[in-house]
Design a protein around this motif. Structure first.
Motif, mmCIF file in Angstrom:
data_model
loop_
_atom_site.group_PDB
_atom_site.id
_atom_site.type_symbol
_atom_site.label_atom_id
_atom_site.label_comp_id
_atom_site.label_asym_id
_atom_site.label_seq_id
_atom_site.Cartn_x
_atom_site.Cartn_y
_atom_site.Cartn_z
ATOM 1 N N PHE A 6 -2.734 21.062 26.994
ATOM 2 C CA PHE A 6 -2.803 22.116 25.976
ATOM 3 C C PHE A 6 -1.503 22.916 25.955
ATOM 4 O O PHE A 6 -0.901 23.141 24.900
ATOM 5 N N ARG A 7 -1.057 23.332 27.146
ATOM 6 C CA ARG A 7 0.184 24.113 27.214
ATOM 7 C C ARG A 7 1.365 23.301 26.713
ATOM 8 O O ARG A 7 2.233 23.821 25.994
ATOM 9 N N ARG A 8 1.414 22.021 27.088
ATOM 10 C CA ARG A 8 2.511 21.173 26.640
ATOM 11 C C ARG A 8 2.544 21.090 25.108
ATOM 12 O O ARG A 8 3.608 21.218 24.488
ATOM 13 N N LEU A 9 1.380 20.860 24.486
ATOM 14 C CA LEU A 9 1.341 20.740 23.025
ATOM 15 C C LEU A 9 1.708 22.045 22.339
ATOM 16 O O LEU A 9 2.385 22.053 21.303
ATOM 17 N N ARG A 63 -17.434 27.659 23.147
ATOM 18 C CA ARG A 63 -17.829 26.480 22.387
ATOM 19 C C ARG A 63 -17.147 26.385 21.034
ATOM 20 O O ARG A 63 -16.602 25.328 20.673
ATOM 21 N N ASP A 64 -17.138 27.472 20.251
ATOM 22 C CA ASP A 64 -16.550 27.407 18.909
ATOM 23 C C ASP A 64 -15.043 27.206 18.977
ATOM 24 O O ASP A 64 -14.467 26.431 18.199
ATOM 25 N N LEU A 69 -9.908 23.720 18.687
ATOM 26 C CA LEU A 69 -8.783 23.135 19.412
ATOM 27 C C LEU A 69 -8.847 21.610 19.436
ATOM 28 O O LEU A 69 -7.826 20.936 19.306
ATOM 29 N N VAL A 70 -10.053 21.066 19.603
ATOM 30 C CA VAL A 70 -10.201 19.608 19.625
ATOM 31 C C VAL A 70 -9.833 19.019 18.265
ATOM 32 O O VAL A 70 -9.112 18.021 18.168
ATOM 33 N N ALA A 71 -10.330 19.641 17.176
ATOM 34 C CA ALA A 71 -10.017 19.145 15.835
ATOM 35 C C ALA A 71 -8.532 19.279 15.521
ATOM 36 O O ALA A 71 -7.933 18.417 14.872
ATOM 37 N N TRP A 72 -7.936 20.346 15.978
ATOM 38 C CA TRP A 72 -6.531 20.633 15.687
ATOM 39 C C TRP A 72 -5.597 19.714 16.479
ATOM 40 O O TRP A 72 -4.712 19.073 15.919
ATOM 41 N N HIS A 75 -7.433 15.958 20.915
ATOM 42 C CA HIS A 75 -7.860 15.515 22.244
ATOM 43 C C HIS A 75 -9.165 16.227 22.613
ATOM 44 O O HIS A 75 -9.450 17.323 22.113
ATOM 45 N N SER A 76 -9.931 15.629 23.518
ATOM 46 C CA SER A 76 -11.114 16.299 24.042
ATOM 47 C C SER A 76 -10.693 17.522 24.847
ATOM 48 O O SER A 76 -9.549 17.622 25.307
ATOM 49 N N ILE A 77 -11.630 18.448 25.052
ATOM 50 C CA ILE A 77 -11.292 19.665 25.787
ATOM 51 C C ILE A 77 -10.955 19.342 27.235
ATOM 52 O O ILE A 77 -10.078 19.965 27.854
ATOM 53 N N ASP A 78 -11.622 18.331 27.798
ATOM 54 C CA ASP A 78 -11.299 17.930 29.170
ATOM 55 C C ASP A 78 -9.870 17.413 29.255
ATOM 56 O O ASP A 78 -9.147 17.702 30.217
#
Length: 447
Positions: A6-9, A63-64, A69-72, A75-78
């Motif tokens: 996440f931080r990298r992206l 959750r929301d 973030l996943v759609a954007w 990647h999965s949250i994991d």
């Protein structure tokens, strides 16, 4: 401290500053809310301190926020909160070997680099507008035109917004020569036209019409009659799917009346649009006359520059058949040939590799066939026709597809097979697919 994906992206997109990240997050949340019909997401924005905790891996999103973030980020949250990949391993043959996550990152990086190159090219030609800038916009228009009917809007929307903004900025910048300015107005028309269609597909009719009007202004400046007619056609289409049959008839007739000399396929599209709109109003005579006019125009077609661009800018024979069947379905005046025509329309849009295939046209033609089969007490056949529509991912369920599915939903309880278990199952699936109820005028009449 371990750097998460996440931080990298976020770093790659230069969104480290909360003042940059939070508006982008809000935009993505709004788009997801429109796509999924979840109004709770429309105003979702985390606090700056929450984003900082995400960035440094100190907290997981709720959750929301996870959904956004996943759609954007894709990647999965994991995966997003796992350590970011450090290297790309080499295969025995010496070529790089990478997993899907690494490939996704490389593609994202390539796209970012392309956008940076675009910004450089647009800003480098300071004294006057150069050929490279016009060439970039022309390439973007061709690509967006070709991909729009075939891909989910989410994969094109950001590029469409950026290209339209570039066109507006270059027109207003005062650097273009007269000949270049006319070309810029042409490109602005096409980009605004697709932007209007995008807003319509997202269910925002007001914004759609605003962009359509901007397209109309640009088309006049470009002195391009076919584009002016194309804009009238789009206004008719937007009004049709919004349930405003009289407005849809008006815009279609206006385009045809003001540009009778046109011989490209837009000259066929306008009366085909009028026929559907007249059917929406229950005016069988006007619909039949418009169907006949479309057939006459088809015989005189001479493909023009819009047909050469393709995509939604051309109106092929397959689509004309789909419109004609829909006109019959809306009127409830089906003949012996209507069902075979509906089956041919579905068959014409079954192959995704076909030149004029569009997922929206396939879905619409399948919904028409499903309605006809329900009226004929062919429940299994209706279910077979509808299954690919019900299996569409949410990203492809645009406004027209949702309304077409609603028409099937409305026809279901009036079918002779309405009490069958399969009918009840289809009804439940249609409720989940498109829970809203369309305006009565948009519903097909029973024969």
């Amino acid at each position: 401290m371990t750097t998460t994906l996440f931080r990298r992206l976020i770093d790659e997109q230069e969104l480290r500053d909360p003042r940059a990240f939070l508006p982008r997050f809000a935009e993505q949340a709004r788009l997801l809310a429109e796509r999924d019909g979840d109004v709770r997401l429309a105003t979702l924005v985390p606090a700056a301190s929450t984003f900082e905790a995400w960035y440094y891996g100190q907290r997981l999103p709720n959750r929301d926020a996870r959904r956004v973030l996943v759609a954007w980020l894709g990647h999965s949250i994991d995966r997003l909160w796992a350590p970011a990949p450090q290297t790309v391993a080499a295969s025995p043959g010496g070529a790089p070997e990478c997993g899907s996550a690494d490939l996704h990152e490389m593609r994202r990086g390539a796209a970012m680099a392309a956008r940076r190159a675009r910004d450089f090219a647009l800003g480098a030609e300071q004294g006057q507008l150069g050929d490279e800038t016009l060439g970039y916009l022309q390439d973007e228009v061709r690509r967006i035109t070709a991909e729009y009917p075939k891909k989910p809007l989410s994969t094109l929307f950001d590029d469409l917004v950026a290209a339209q903004e570039d066109a507006f900025r270059l027109i207003e910048g005062g650097r273009a020569r007269p000949s270049q300015l006319q070309q810029l107005y042409l490109l602005s028309t096409l980009l605004s036209w697709h932007m209007a269609k995008a807003c319509h597909d997202l269910g925002d009719g007001s914004s759609a019409m605003m962009h359509a009007r901007a397209a109309g202004v640009s088309a006049e400046k470009a002195e391009h009659p076919a584009l002016e007619a194309l804009v009238c056609g789009l206004k008719s289409l937007i009004a049709y799917w919004s349930g405003y049959g009289a407005d849809a008839v008006f815009h279609a007739r206006k385009g045809a009346a003001e540009h009778p000399q046109l011989r490209g396929t837009v000259s066929v599209w306008l009366p085909a649009l009028e026929a559907r709109a007249a059917a929406l109003l229950g005016d069988a005579a006007a619909a039949a006359a418009a169907v006949d006019q479309a057939a006459r125009q088809r015989e005189a077609v001479q493909p023009d520059d819009l047909d050469e661009l393709g995509g939604l800018l051309t109106f092929p024979v397959e689509k004309q058949l789909y419109y004609r069947v829909e006109t019959d379905v809306l009127l409830g005046q089906t003949t012996a040939g209507t069902v075979p025509d509906a089956e041919r329309a579905v068959e014409a849009f079954t192959d995704p590799t076909a030149p004029h295939w569009a997922f929206g046209d396939e879905a619409g033609s399948r919904c028409n066939l499903a309605v006809l089969r329900l009226h004929a007490d062919e429940l299994d056949g209706a279910a077979d026709a509808l299954r690919p529509v019900l299996d569409l991912p949410r990203a492809q369920r645009n406004r027209g597809i949702v309304i077409s599915a609603q028409r099937v939903h409305h026809a279901l309880p009036r079918s002779p097979a309405r009490s069958a278990l399969l009918a009840r199952d289809l009804g439940e699936e249609l409720t989940q697919f498109s829970p809203a109820t369309p305006p009565p005028a948009a519903l097909p009449r029973r024969p």
